[in-house]
Design a protein around this motif. Structure first.
Motif, short mmCIF file in Angstrom:
data_model
loop_
_atom_site.label_atom_id
_atom_site.label_comp_id
_atom_site.label_asym_id
_atom_site.label_seq_id
_atom_site.Cartn_x
_atom_site.Cartn_y
_atom_site.Cartn_z
N PRO A 68 0.81 -1.23 0.00
CA PRO A 68 0.00 0.00 0.00
C PRO A 68 0.83 1.26 0.00
N ASN A 69 2.11 1.17 0.42
CA ASN A 69 2.96 2.36 0.43
C ASN A 69 3.59 2.66 -0.92
N GLN A 70 3.47 1.69 -1.82
CA GLN A 70 4.04 1.90 -3.16
C GLN A 70 3.03 2.60 -4.04
N PRO A 71 3.38 3.65 -4.77
CA PRO A 71 2.42 4.38 -5.60
C PRO A 71 1.92 3.53 -6.77
N LYS A 72 0.74 3.95 -7.31
CA LYS A 72 0.16 3.26 -8.46
C LYS A 72 1.04 3.47 -9.68
N THR A 73 1.10 2.46 -10.52
CA THR A 73 1.87 2.55 -11.76
C THR A 73 1.00 2.17 -12.93
N PRO A 74 1.24 2.72 -14.11
CA PRO A 74 0.44 2.34 -15.27
C PRO A 74 0.56 0.85 -15.57
N SER A 75 -0.57 0.23 -15.86
CA SER A 75 -0.59 -1.19 -16.18
C SER A 75 -0.48 -1.37 -17.68
N PRO A 76 -0.22 -2.58 -18.13
CA PRO A 76 -0.20 -2.81 -19.57
C PRO A 76 -1.53 -2.49 -20.22
N ALA A 77 -2.58 -2.52 -19.42
CA ALA A 77 -3.89 -2.18 -19.98
C ALA A 77 -4.10 -0.68 -20.07
N GLY A 78 -3.04 0.06 -19.82
CA GLY A 78 -3.16 1.51 -19.86
C GLY A 78 -3.53 2.04 -21.22
N ALA A 79 -3.50 1.16 -22.21
CA ALA A 79 -3.89 1.60 -23.54
C ALA A 79 -5.39 1.79 -23.65
N VAL A 80 -6.20 1.29 -22.69
CA VAL A 80 -7.65 1.44 -22.74
C VAL A 80 -8.02 2.90 -22.53
N ARG A 81 -8.79 3.45 -23.45
CA ARG A 81 -9.15 4.87 -23.38
C ARG A 81 -10.58 5.10 -22.87
N GLY A 82 -11.41 4.15 -23.06
CA GLY A 82 -12.78 4.34 -22.60
C GLY A 82 -13.64 3.11 -22.85
N MET A 83 -14.78 3.08 -22.17
CA MET A 83 -15.73 1.96 -22.30
C MET A 83 -17.15 2.51 -22.39
N ALA A 84 -18.00 1.72 -22.98
CA ALA A 84 -19.42 2.07 -23.07
C ALA A 84 -20.25 0.80 -22.98
N THR A 85 -21.40 0.89 -22.37
CA THR A 85 -22.28 -0.27 -22.23
C THR A 85 -23.63 0.02 -22.88
N PHE A 86 -24.08 -0.92 -23.68
CA PHE A 86 -25.41 -0.83 -24.30
C PHE A 86 -26.24 -1.98 -23.74
N ALA A 87 -27.20 -1.67 -22.88
CA ALA A 87 -28.01 -2.69 -22.20
C ALA A 87 -29.48 -2.31 -22.29
N PRO A 88 -30.13 -2.52 -23.46
CA PRO A 88 -31.55 -2.15 -23.58
C PRO A 88 -32.46 -2.96 -22.68
N ALA A 89 -32.10 -4.21 -22.42
CA ALA A 89 -32.95 -5.05 -21.57
C ALA A 89 -33.04 -4.50 -20.16
N ASN A 90 -31.94 -3.98 -19.65
CA ASN A 90 -31.94 -3.43 -18.30
C ASN A 90 -32.87 -2.22 -18.20
N ASP A 91 -32.77 -1.33 -19.19
CA ASP A 91 -33.64 -0.14 -19.20
C ASP A 91 -35.10 -0.53 -19.39
N ALA A 92 -35.36 -1.48 -20.30
CA ALA A 92 -36.73 -1.91 -20.57
C ALA A 92 -37.34 -2.60 -19.35
#
Length: 432
Positions: A170-194
């Protein structure tokens, strides 16, 4: 004795609600008298009026004929039945009276005709698709995979993703992960809204029916007891309540669908017929089930306060047990199957083809292009990957006409059971 309309003139009142209060007051309003004394005064006044002669004396059977009739048990039975009136005769009078009382009851009338349209406007507002500037389309198909991607997935707004890696120390700071290339996400869930929208519609209609009828028998218990001692039949009495309050609820269901359609596109085709018509049939059966449940509550409780507590208990059951907010599995599932909202929701979802809406759910992940070693290529366009979204369904929706008819049949069964139980409660507990 005599037509109900002439009672208004005899007691000197404008409507039936005033009549029920007037009978407990003395004939001369300037005097004070007990309830028993007031009843005696009204009885003497009626016997001295032309109404008594017309509707009592003139209808009495002559002694000779009465002796002849008494020799036949069958004739006696028919005579008693004719004096009580047939089911249709009593139902017609009671429907007219109940409708008149409902028109003069601003609380009930306002709830039946205004609450659901207001709920519909609210649902239309929160489900309007501001991203695409159109009515919400969570209950209709968005086309094949290519159309879905071009019209929806490629236009979804992306949310930022925290891609830093957390160390075990916990004393070590966060570092970029290999997944740092992810820029964004979006979810399309019409069933949940319906599912959320349909549950709110089902719940609103159920509770409207319950609140509309849960106090009607309690509030007129003294009138029911007096008429019951004379000739009132319980089946036409309950039928009048179902017809009037259920009929007003039907109007409100139509207004609900109209207002919801302002912000949500309704399915064009259901499992059997035109989509909006299927939705209306389900909501109509739900409304009658709610009214019959309210009548059962009113018949079982003797006071308004007790009815209020019972309504609150039923409200919690209809909200928590259907399985939308919390999964009802294992021993809890039978509790879910006894709720009106569960069967109503599933029937509405069958019309909206919730199984297909659930299969359309997608998760969109946009990330920067990388080489084989995982290094980001700043000049390369970002890559977009699309994954199936997890299931958003918590209940079982019908997928064919037979399944929908089964759900309609269960709602009808609720109406019959609740109405029958209310009749038994009134018959066995007439003293409240």
């Amino acid at each position: 004795f005599g037509p109900p309309k002439e009672a208004l003139t005899f007691f000197g009142v404008r409507n039936y609600p005033e009549l029920y209060n007037r009978v407990f007051q003395p004939v001369d309003r300037t005097q004070s008298a007990s309830i028993n004394e007031s009843a005696r005064q009204w009885a003497e006044r009626f016997k001295a009026s032309p109404l008594y002669t017309k509707y009592v004396i003139d209808r009495m059977v002559p002694a000779a004929e009465k002796k002849e009739i008494d020799t036949s048990a069958l004739s006696n039975k028919r005579l008693a039945g004719s004096r009580r009136g047939t089911f249709m005769q009593q139902a017609r009078v009671l429907v007219e009276r109940t409708f008149t009382l409902a028109l003069h009851n601003s609380r009930t009338l306002g709830a039946l005709l205004l609450v659901l349209p207001l709920v519909g406007l609210f649902l239309a507002l929160i489900n309007f698709d501001a991203t695409f500037g159109t009515r919400g389309q969570m209950m209709v198909s968005r086309g094949d995979e290519n159309t879905l991607r071009a019209d929806v997935l490629d236009r979804l707004p992306l949310s930022s993703v925290d891609t830093t890696e957390v160390s075990a120390n916990p004393n070590q700071p966060k570092t970029p992960s290999p997944a740092g290339a992810v820029r964004g996400m979006a979810t399309f869930a019409p069933a949940n809204d319906a599912q959320r929208l349909l549950f709110m519609m089902s719940l609103a209609v159920t509770l409207l029916g319950i609140f509309a009828s849960a106090y009607t028998i309690v509030e007129e218990k003294s009138l029911f007891l007096r008429e019951r001692m004379v000739n009132l039949r319980i089946p036409p009495y309950l039928t009048s309540k179902l017809v009037v309050y259920g009929g007003l609820a039907l109007i409100s269901c139509v207004l609900l669908l109209i207002t919801v359609s302002l912000g949500v596109r309704l399915p064009d085709q259901g499992l059997i017929t035109w989509g909006p018509l299927e939705l209306f049939i389900t909501l109509a059966l739900t409304a009658f089930a709610g009214v019959s449940l309210g009548l059962l509550i009113s018949a079982l409780t003797g006071k308004i306060d007790a009815a209020t507590y019972a309504v609150l208990g039923v409200l919690f059951i209809q909200i928590l047990f259907p399985g939308v907010l919390f999964k009802m599995e294992g021993p809890l599932k039978p509790l879910s199957l006894i709720t009106v909202t569960r069967w109503s929701l599933e029937a509405l979802g069958g019309t909206a083809n919730m199984t297909a809406r659930n299969s359309e759910g997608r998760i969109v992940v946009v990330s920067a292009a990388t080489d084989k070693k995982g290094n980001v290529l700043p000049d390369a366009p970002p890559s977009k990957r699309i994954f199936p979204a997890p299931s958003a369904l918590n209940v079982d929706y019908p997928t064919d006409a037979g399944g929908l008819i089964l759900h309609w049949g269960v709602l009808i069964l609720f109406i019959v059971i609740f109405s029958g139980a209310a009749a038994l409660a009134l018959n066995r507990n007439e003293s409240f």
